[in-house]
Write a protein that holds these residues in place. Structure first.
Motif, PDB file in Angstrom:
ATOM      1  N   ASN A 582      23.432 -40.032 -30.227  1.00  0.00           N
ATOM      2  CA  ASN A 582      23.092 -39.986 -28.207  1.00  0.00           C
ATOM      3  C   ASN A 582      22.135 -39.822 -28.115  1.00  0.00           C
ATOM      4  OD1 ASN A 582      26.419 -38.488 -28.503  1.00  0.00           O
ATOM      5  ND2 ASN A 582      25.812 -37.299 -29.168  1.00  0.00           N
ATOM      6  N   VAL A 583      21.903 -40.287 -27.017  1.00  0.00           N
ATOM      7  CA  VAL A 583      20.213 -40.357 -26.598  1.00  0.00           C
ATOM      8  C   VAL A 583      20.569 -40.234 -25.013  1.00  0.00           C
ATOM      9  CG1 VAL A 583      18.807 -41.982 -25.543  1.00  0.00           C
ATOM     10  CG2 VAL A 583      20.184 -42.279 -27.896  1.00  0.00           C
ATOM     11  N   GLU A 584      19.412 -39.459 -24.655  1.00  0.00           N
ATOM     12  CA  GLU A 584      18.841 -38.091 -23.228  1.00  0.00           C
ATOM     13  C   GLU A 584      18.433 -39.630 -22.309  1.00  0.00           C
ATOM     14  OE1 GLU A 584      16.618 -33.694 -21.690  1.00  0.00           O
ATOM     15  OE2 GLU A 584      15.800 -35.343 -23.492  1.00  0.00           O
ATOM     16  N   VAL A 585      19.379 -39.010 -21.229  1.00  0.00           N
ATOM     17  CA  VAL A 585      18.716 -39.787 -20.499  1.00  0.00           C
ATOM     18  C   VAL A 585      18.555 -39.490 -19.225  1.00  0.00           C
ATOM     19  CG1 VAL A 585      19.430 -42.063 -19.046  1.00  0.00           C
ATOM     20  CG2 VAL A 585      19.849 -42.202 -21.268  1.00  0.00           C
ATOM     21  N   CYS A 586      17.227 -39.062 -18.566  1.00  0.00           N
ATOM     22  CA  CYS A 586      16.752 -38.721 -17.129  1.00  0.00           C
ATOM     23  C   CYS A 586      16.585 -40.122 -16.452  1.00  0.00           C
ATOM     24  CB  CYS A 586      15.561 -37.613 -17.709  1.00  0.00           C
ATOM     25  SG  CYS A 586      15.935 -36.496 -18.607  1.00  0.00           S
ATOM     26  N   ASN A 587      16.836 -40.038 -15.588  1.00  0.00           N
ATOM     27  CA  ASN A 587      16.816 -40.648 -13.650  1.00  0.00           C
ATOM     28  C   ASN A 587      15.491 -40.450 -13.176  1.00  0.00           C
ATOM     29  OD1 ASN A 587      19.443 -41.982 -14.972  1.00  0.00           O
ATOM     30  ND2 ASN A 587      20.463 -40.452 -13.305  1.00  0.00           N
TER      31      ASN A 587
END
Length: 587
Positions: A582-587
């Protein structure tokens, strides 16, 4: 001398004895009450009154006052006004068709707005027969009251008795006039009821108009003929009756015109005289009697044409009545939601009846014009004889060779002139929308529909008709209400502008209203402004807030350890070739 010649001589002798009768003043009041407001409406009284009115006018009465569907106040006014006309009359006649009632031996005539909840209400809401007799009391030679009012009265069924001993019986009570030379004729004798019949007129009135105005016929004999006709047509179920008495001399309602005679009367002169007598009578019996004595010749052809005219008029009356009943049946089935097949059949019957009525009307007009053409030919032939020319009416042309009559010889309006005549009458009774011309326009149709609505009639508004014209002519006053635009009001039969006084103005309700001063306007406006401010303070305040990012509630783990996913970010699963992570993705 032939029988008709003897009859003519006798009639002439009677005319000499009563020649002063031509100077007599004869007045009549005719009332027909059909549209009763609190019980079922009656079908025939309006038609009966119209037929009686036409009969008396044809008999050259000096005054014939025709009134229809009178309320108590209107009936009281009509009797009062007629009493003034009877004051200097020699003959006074009152005819009433409608509901009558007998209470404790006294007869009453009922106006259309009567309730009669109790037996004592007749004293206030109805008019006694004695009141009618007082109205015609001043007449010098003859007082005649004719009542077609012995019908089965629906008021009696629901009327409360205030006193058990008070008698209320069927029909009208027997009367004995106190004044001499007074006759009171009932459509059915005391204690019995009369029939309305199945035709346009009641059996009594149909016989009445057939005999009452026969020139030179004594009234007692006329009412005898009327009795015979009614009993025959009702299978002896109804017997008219006459109360009162007259003297020994004959008392005809219509005096007979004098017929010139000479000592030496030729056969042709006798035929001419007999024809003129039959023409004056204008009845089927009279023409048949003439043809029995004079079966051939010029005058016989004229008499046959007169008989054909009478037959065509009777056929038209019957066809018009049948068409009216068919239209009413069609409307009734539609209102009651009858089956489709029944409504289709009723519509087809109504169309067939209407086609028959139109055909009968055309035949009536043609026969009337044919008879009028014959009369013109007779006048021309007799003028030649009187001038001493060799040609005589007996040798004159037969009807088959007579020239075509012009439109003005018939009493029935010509088709081209009928729309204008109907429009003129609609304008007189206040129902016309538009102008008077010779075209039956959409405005004319709407005008006749207005008359139907306020007069409770059902004439076809698609075209002008003689039946509608005759019905409108019977109305003596305004029928349709006067409608005025905003800014004006009704004043009699016209609209006048509304003028408001200084300090007032015309509001939307067409009424003058007082103007408000500035101080009053501010004072009236202050509470309204305070109410608006109070409502504004009480209204919930909604403040605009910038939405904050909420934590997602997810956990992310990496080499630094595990921690919550930051606001505005999300976890995404990715294939790192060595396994899912799982990778944290922030836009």
């Amino acid at each position: 001398m032939r029988n008709l010649g003897l009859v003519a001589s006798v009639v002439f002798a009677l005319s000499l004895l009563s020649q002063s009768a031509f100077a007599d003043k004869r007045v009549a009041l005719v009332i027909g009450n059909s549209a009763y407001q609190n019980v079922v409406k009656l079908a025939n009284p309006a038609n009966d009154a119209a037929a009686m009115t036409e009969t008396l006018r044809t008999a050259n009465f000096d005054i014939v006052e025709a009134r229809r569907d009178l309320k108590a106040t209107e009936m009281r006014r009509a009797l009062r006004d007629f009493a003034d006309k009877a004051r200097d009359a020699d003959v006074a006649l009152v005819y009433f068709a409608g509901h009558g009632i007998e209470v404790d031996g006294t007869n009453y005539l009922i106006p259309v707005d009567a309730l009669l909840e109790r037996d004592t209400d007749v004293y206030d809401e109805a008019f006694s027969l004695e009141r009618i007799l007082v109205t015609i009391e001043p007449a010098r030679k003859l007082r005649l009251v004719i009542l077609d009012a012995c019908r089965d009265n629906p008021f009696v069924k629901n009327m409360k008795r205030t006193t058990a001993s008070r008698a209320i019986t069927r029909g009208l009570a027997k009367v004995e006039p106190a004044s001499p030379n007074t006759l009171i004729a009932y459509s059915a004798k005391a204690g019995s009821t009369a029939l309305d019949g199945d035709s346009k007129n009641s059996p009594f009135t149909a016989a009445l108009v057939r005999h009452i105005a026969t020139p030179g016929l004594d009234l007692r004999k006329a009412f005898g003929f009327i009795r015979d006709d009614v009993m025959k047509n009702t299978s002896n179920r109804q017997e008219p009756y006459v109360y009162g008495s007259l003297g020994g001399d004959d008392v005809p309602l219509v005096p007979v015109a004098a017929v010139a005679t000479s000592p030496a009367v030729s056969v042709q002169a006798e035929t001419r005289r007999d024809y003129e007598l039959a023409l004056q009578l204008a009845t089927r019996d009279g023409w048949n009697a003439f043809l029995t004595q004079h079966p051939d010749g010029f005058y016989a052809s004229l008499a046959k044409s007169q008989l054909a005219k009478l037959a065509a008029e009777d056929a038209h009356t019957a066809a018009a009545e049948k068409a009216r009943l068919a239209v009413e049946e069609k409307a009734r089935l539609a209102a009651e939601g009858a089956r489709k097949a029944e409504q289709i059949k009723a519509a087809a019957d109504a169309k067939t009846a209407e086609d028959a009525r139109i055909a009968a009307e055309k035949l009536k007009t043609a026969e009337q014009e044919r008879a009028a053409a014959g009369e013109r030919a007779r006048a021309a032939a007799e003028a030649r004889v009187d001038a001493g020319k060799p040609d005589t009416p007996a040798a004159g042309p037969q009807l088959a060779t007579l020239p075509a009559p012009t439109a003005d010889v018939s009493r029935t309006p010509a088709p081209a002139d009928l729309p204008r005549q109907v429009q003129v009458e609609l304008q007189r009774v206040g129902c016309l929308q538009g102008s008077v011309d010779n075209t039956w326009t959409a405005a004319s149709r709407k005008s006749l529909e207005r008359f139907n609505r306020y007069a409770s009639t059902k004439f076809d508004a698609k075209a002008a008709s003689t039946n509608a014209l005759d019905a409108i002519k019977t109305r003596s006053s305004r029928v349709c209400p006067l409608v005025c635009a905003h800014g004006s009001e009704a004043d009699g039969n016209r609209c006048v502008k509304i003028v408001c006084r200084v300090g007032t103005f015309l509001n939307d309700d067409n009424e003058c209203e007082k103007k408000r001063s500035r101080t009053e306007a501010k004072r009236n406006a202050a509470p309204h402004r305070e109410r608006l401010e109070r409502d504004e303070l009480d209204r919930p305040q909604v403040q605009a807030r910038t939405p904050r990012a909420q934590p997602s509630g997810q956990i992310v783990c990496d080499n630094a350890g595990c921690r919550p996913v930051r606001p505005g970010c999300r976890l995404v699963s990715r294939d790192m070739r060595i396994g899912l992570t799982n990778v944290e993705v922030c836009n």
